[in-house]
Motif scaffolding. Sequence first.
Motif, PDB file in Angstrom:
ATOM      1  N   PHE A 176       0.738  -1.264   0.071  1.00 53.12           N
ATOM      2  CA  PHE A 176       0.020  -0.023  -0.034  1.00 53.12           C
ATOM      3  C   PHE A 176       0.892   1.248   0.119  1.00 53.12           C
ATOM      4  N   HIS A 215       1.829   9.943   6.626  1.00 49.81           N
ATOM      5  CA  HIS A 215       0.746   9.183   5.742  1.00 49.81           C
ATOM      6  C   HIS A 215      -0.230   8.220   6.468  1.00 49.81           C
ATOM      7  N   TYR A 227      -4.756   3.790  11.591  1.00 48.94           N
ATOM      8  CA  TYR A 227      -4.876   3.711  10.089  1.00 48.94           C
ATOM      9  C   TYR A 227      -3.907   2.546   9.719  1.00 48.94           C
ATOM     10  N   HIS A 238      -5.522  -0.604  10.600  1.00 52.60           N
ATOM     11  CA  HIS A 238      -6.341  -1.143   9.728  1.00 52.60           C
ATOM     12  C   HIS A 238      -6.115  -1.733   8.379  1.00 52.60           C
ATOM     13  N   LEU A 239      -4.830  -0.949   7.862  1.00 55.31           N
ATOM     14  CA  LEU A 239      -4.320  -1.564   6.796  1.00 55.31           C
ATOM     15  C   LEU A 239      -3.683  -2.800   6.918  1.00 55.31           C
ATOM     16  N   LEU A 272      -6.466  -5.072   6.345  1.00 55.66           N
ATOM     17  CA  LEU A 272      -7.013  -5.175   5.089  1.00 55.66           C
ATOM     18  C   LEU A 272      -6.344  -5.758   4.237  1.00 55.66           C
ATOM     19  N   ARG A 284      -6.517  -9.282   1.915  1.00 62.91           N
ATOM     20  CA  ARG A 284      -6.250  -9.405   0.408  1.00 62.91           C
ATOM     21  C   ARG A 284      -5.146 -10.227  -0.183  1.00 62.91           C
ATOM     22  N   ALA A 291     -16.042  -3.010  -3.599  1.00 64.17           N
ATOM     23  CA  ALA A 291     -14.784  -2.329  -2.767  1.00 64.17           C
ATOM     24  C   ALA A 291     -14.390  -1.084  -3.934  1.00 64.17           C
ATOM     25  N   ASP A 293     -11.013   3.037  -3.647  1.00 64.88           N
ATOM     26  CA  ASP A 293     -11.229   1.817  -2.925  1.00 64.88           C
ATOM     27  C   ASP A 293     -11.702   2.155  -1.164  1.00 64.88           C
ATOM     28  N   GLU A 313     -12.388   0.658   0.979  1.00 63.37           N
ATOM     29  CA  GLU A 313     -11.991   0.024   2.197  1.00 63.37           C
ATOM     30  C   GLU A 313     -10.463   0.415   2.866  1.00 63.37           C
ATOM     31  N   SER A 314      -9.730   0.903   1.797  1.00 65.14           N
ATOM     32  CA  SER A 314      -8.375   1.538   2.138  1.00 65.14           C
ATOM     33  C   SER A 314      -8.489   3.042   2.194  1.00 65.14           C
ATOM     34  N   GLY A 315      -9.365   3.804   1.354  1.00 64.34           N
ATOM     35  CA  GLY A 315      -9.611   5.055   1.215  1.00 64.34           C
ATOM     36  C   GLY A 315      -8.756   5.779   0.072  1.00 64.34           C
ATOM     37  N   LYS A 316      -8.051   4.829  -0.703  1.00 69.89           N
ATOM     38  CA  LYS A 316      -7.229   5.406  -1.934  1.00 69.89           C
ATOM     39  C   LYS A 316      -8.046   5.429  -3.029  1.00 69.89           C
ATOM     40  N   PRO A 340      -5.335   8.896   1.529  1.00 69.12           N
ATOM     41  CA  PRO A 340      -6.282   7.366   1.815  1.00 69.12           C
ATOM     42  C   PRO A 340      -6.507   7.555   3.165  1.00 69.12           C
ATOM     43  N   MET A 341      -5.810   7.959   4.252  1.00 70.05           N
ATOM     44  CA  MET A 341      -6.190   8.184   5.814  1.00 70.05           C
ATOM     45  C   MET A 341      -7.311   9.006   5.851  1.00 70.05           C
ATOM     46  N   TRP A 374     -10.549   7.407   4.252  1.00 73.78           N
ATOM     47  CA  TRP A 374     -11.136   6.370   5.244  1.00 73.78           C
ATOM     48  C   TRP A 374     -11.865   6.770   6.554  1.00 73.78           C
ATOM     49  N   ARG A 375     -11.006   7.703   6.959  1.00 72.31           N
ATOM     50  CA  ARG A 375     -11.488   8.328   8.313  1.00 72.31           C
ATOM     51  C   ARG A 375     -12.978   8.946   8.052  1.00 72.31           C
ATOM     52  N   ARG A 409     -15.553   6.288   7.798  1.00 74.99           N
ATOM     53  CA  ARG A 409     -15.763   5.503   8.843  1.00 74.99           C
ATOM     54  C   ARG A 409     -16.535   6.523   9.978  1.00 74.99           C
TER      55      ARG A 409
END
Lengths: 167, 275, 763
Positions: free
Chosen positions: B189, B251, B256, B259-260, B263, B267, C440, C618, C620-623, C744-745, C748-749, C752
């Motif tokens: 990621f 980042h 987080y 969580h990653l 996830l 995957r 997703a 995405d 699930e990841s926020g990206k 992404p963070m 994602w936040r 959520r």
Amino acid sequence: MQVSITVNGEQRTDEVEPRLLLAHYLREVRGLKATNIGCDSTSCGACTVIVDGLSVKSCTVLAVQSDGAQVTTLEGLAGPDGELHPMQAAFRAEHGLQCGFCTPGMVMAAIGVLADNPDPTDREVREGLEGNLCRCTGYHNIVRAVRTAAQAGPAAGQVPQAQEVEA
Amino acid sequence: MIPSPFEYVKVRSVDEALAALTEHGEDAKLLAGGHSLLPIMKLRLAIPTVLIDISGISDLSYVRVDGDGPDAMVAIGAGTRHFELERDDVARTEVPLLPHVAGRVGDPQVRHRGTIGGTTAHSDPASDLPTALLALGGTVVLQGPGGRREVPVTEFWTGFFETAMSPDEMVVELRVPRTGSIGWGYEKFTRRENDWPIVAAAAVDGRVALANMAGSVVRATATEEALARGASIAEAAELADQGTSPGADMHADQEYRRHLARLLTRRALETAAGV
Amino acid sequence: MSILGTRVVRTEDPLFLTRGATYTDDLVDDRLTGALHATFVRSQVAHGRLLSVDTSAALEAPGVVAVVTAADLSDLVPLPPPFPFINQEMTRPWLASDRVRFVGDPIAVVLTEERYQGEDAAELVAVDIDPLPAVVSTADAARDEVLLFPEAGTNVMASFGEPAPADFFDGCEVVVTQALVNQRVAPVPLESRAAAASWGADGRVTVWCTNQGAQQARGQLGDWLKMDPDLIHLITPDVGGGFGAKIGADPEYAFVAWLAKHVGRPVRWAESRSENLVGMLHGRGQDQVVTIGGRRDGTVEAYSLVFDQDCGAYPRIGAVLPTLTMLMAPGVYGFPKVHSQGRALATTTTSIGAYRGAGRPEATAAVERAIDLFAAEIGMDPADVRRKNLLPAFHEPHTTPMGATYDNGDYTVALDKALDAAGYADLRAEQARRREAGDARQLGIGLSVYVEITGADNGAGTKEAAELEVHPDGTATVLTGTSPHGQGHATAWAMIASDQLGIPVEKITVVHGDTDRVPEGGGTMGSRSLQQGGAAVHQAAGELIELARRRAAEKLEANPEDLVVDLGMAGLAVRGTPGVGVTFAELAADDRLLVNTVFNANAPTFPFGAHVAVVELDVESGKAQVVRMVTVDDAGTIVNPLLAEGQRHGGIAQGVAQALLEEVLYDEDGNPTTSTLADYPFISATELPSFELVEMSTPTPMNPLGAKGIGEAGTIGSTPAVQNAVIDAAAHLGVRHVDMPATPMRVWRAIRQAGHNASQEGN
């Protein structure tokens, strides 16, 4: 220390400090100023040259590590009569450069991309150039230029002076 | 920016390298591809006074199968560069996770210089190949004045830029089990394609390793144990961050990152299972 | 057929592609023989009292010729603020003497024989600083508890506008308010800053530097060094990108000239990227609050934008950006009531300057976000809300409530063209399908419609000079006050001259960036070059033809009215007998065929467009990944589509970069955490798709070419389109807003948090 390095077909022996970076060797010792330095962290790729057939970032290689090596820079690409290398010609035809600072490294990296993969997709070109940053073009015309160059055949993925890029 | 001054020694054999290490002591650093070391030397975050260039040791670059049958191991010379591993037919057949991950390191120019021995010795917790090696199991082969020894990968990376290696030793080989047709998955990621992973997960044969979830690369042991008990991938992956101690940066904060880890583990396991 | 409007490849490129361009650090020049290398020692502390600077160890280091500190600068006075409306106590020292105000503030300079010696010696300069609390955010600055300039009594550099009347939103059925961050970004031209200086025996100094306007920079150097500008020969060699950050001289450039005089030898300076990321101007940096009110049928009745501009430690162009943001606040919309108010604030960070768009992207980002928030609130499609509120097409100048007078525009057509090209209905259907399936990877569709001001009076008016000469050998020279650094003026200006004179493009040389050859000029900034500099070349060619006609009439003993331009022969022919006459080259052989002219546009132009961004998120990841960028960018008449497209491409990419990736960050002590390109997430090829450009051309009446600016448009349009797309992709999950960059963070936040809110409402 003494190093003997062949640059664009011309071999020379020079006395250098061990910490001299290859990029500075090319620019200051050999006077080849096309190779630019755009960062301190091996991130931007502006200093990319071909060493013994492989694209490398010359800011992260010492001149002493390159003793005995064959180096090709942007200045070594065109033919003796000024005929552009297929990658140079494609960058011009597709407007693949604006300010020109990333261009020498981008062209050398792009030759490396075609050496690995002679007919890449747009996505493969983008991944192949992931180590080269450009602020002007948004990469759009650079990607086109590499695709265009690929149509010119194997020469687009090779450098002159019989230092073929390894596939 | 440029490194502080240093003395440069080029060696042609492992013995010469070890002699130089002994001679120069802790101020000396081995230089392989140089793509971890030179950038931090340019920023003057590392100031070794002697660099011992081991890139000229030609017999450290190989990938081969040692032995046969189920106990056979794939041996990779420490001087093998990432692009060589990426394209190596033996590696692709015997342990396909490794060449895949080698192809995800940095960018092409970095892969043309960087070596598997260098990234192993450097012990950056965000490194791709150590993550894969840790998931595969196997050993790091070290050579020092007292000869060769093998350290299991689970014991090699001990902390942030720290390993079980002594200052007078060097990595000469990596040995990993053949996985052949066993499924594997690697989830990296990043925000940009060629960034260091914010978190990465490698999964193969019921084992999972994580990048950047602690001071060094780590195994997701709670996930592995759950899988061994017969838990589903989804259940097991929910435990992936247990026992980890991720850091926080621009980042990702710790929450987080956790969580990653869950996830990406899910995957990677799904990919490995062909789901 | 005219050469204008055709895809002429650049005349600059063969040299750039075979030998490389010649940037300031590449210069090999006799005047720089024996030059010393300057290395700055910069503050590693954001804010503090400078107690001592000990240079003794550095002076002993190999190759060190001098170490200069504030104590050596008795003949220099601190630099005044660049604008009269700024608090005049906020002056900038050349080198810090009693206080440092940001990480990167220069404290000393080391001069060495060799470049490598400079870094070694600079490390030996011992600096003792007593730290003071850092002021990192505009909110901290506005509290005025810690002051950067105690003598000023405040951190407010300047204030613009008044608060909105209390009843501003009275009568609105719906009012939505949202705080927005238009984050600080780093321009990062690939060429960092560099300068060189050499004094002649005649008392003149030659200064080379990488800059967007040699003439303006020369004037500043003259002011700062108390010199007659005629004694300064300023040269901008090839320039490796600017993006606004090379507008105006940096103090370091003048200082290099001073150092060369101080030591009596030429001096060169080229900064590293790490130095560049703290030393060069940053861009953007606004904390905004938008409020939008209107009816549930989608009609907006009132709009307000209130914001604080982070200016960094010392006032630069950042302090004037609020005026541009306020001017363009309503953008393309015909809102009946518009309010805007801004403040410029000092913080202990790198100074803010211009960055591609400079003040206008901030206005567009705010209003385009506000429209989407309003649309979400009333449950209407954002395209429909836009259509309902866009100004109707206009062909005569239109003046907005903020006082901008737009030349012409047809925003609805721009939006419709973009939506058609993107296949908007199909995209919405695909989005619905993915939402239904719970994929997703969700689809997000983001829109923006923009108008911007280009060629505005930047203090030097709206004029540009050009000189044109045809030589006896049939070649021609154009001298221009514009300052290309990638834009391709050498090609475009040659096309404009060629179009009227018939001289082939490759025989026309364009000269720029040398104040001895081109003493007057406005440089390249604010998307002004073609509409003013290009128009000046056009005007010069017309004047040259008239001069040639008079001379040809004498030579041929013909009536001037009977002589017409014959492009085929590059000269004047007698009407009705093509090829019979005299060439410009022949006339030049008799006497120099040369004209000087100044074109004054008298008014800016207002290019406009619409962007559609499509992202895959995405969830699930926020990206988020941008998968399509469809853009309409109407810049009036296009002289060279190849170059105009290149400007759009680069602009679009920089907008995507701001929306998704790039942000300059400081920790709470004011230490930058993004000071290398390993940490600053400069966008790369893998984060971008190829772009889908849609053509639209509405010529402006403001110049004879019909051209509007195109340099910044792409960035202004793409930034909010991408931000809106990311939010749109998560809208079904309850997300209404995510600040830039949509990391992404952060995404994602937001997802959520929206989930938490929904479950709480359900309870």
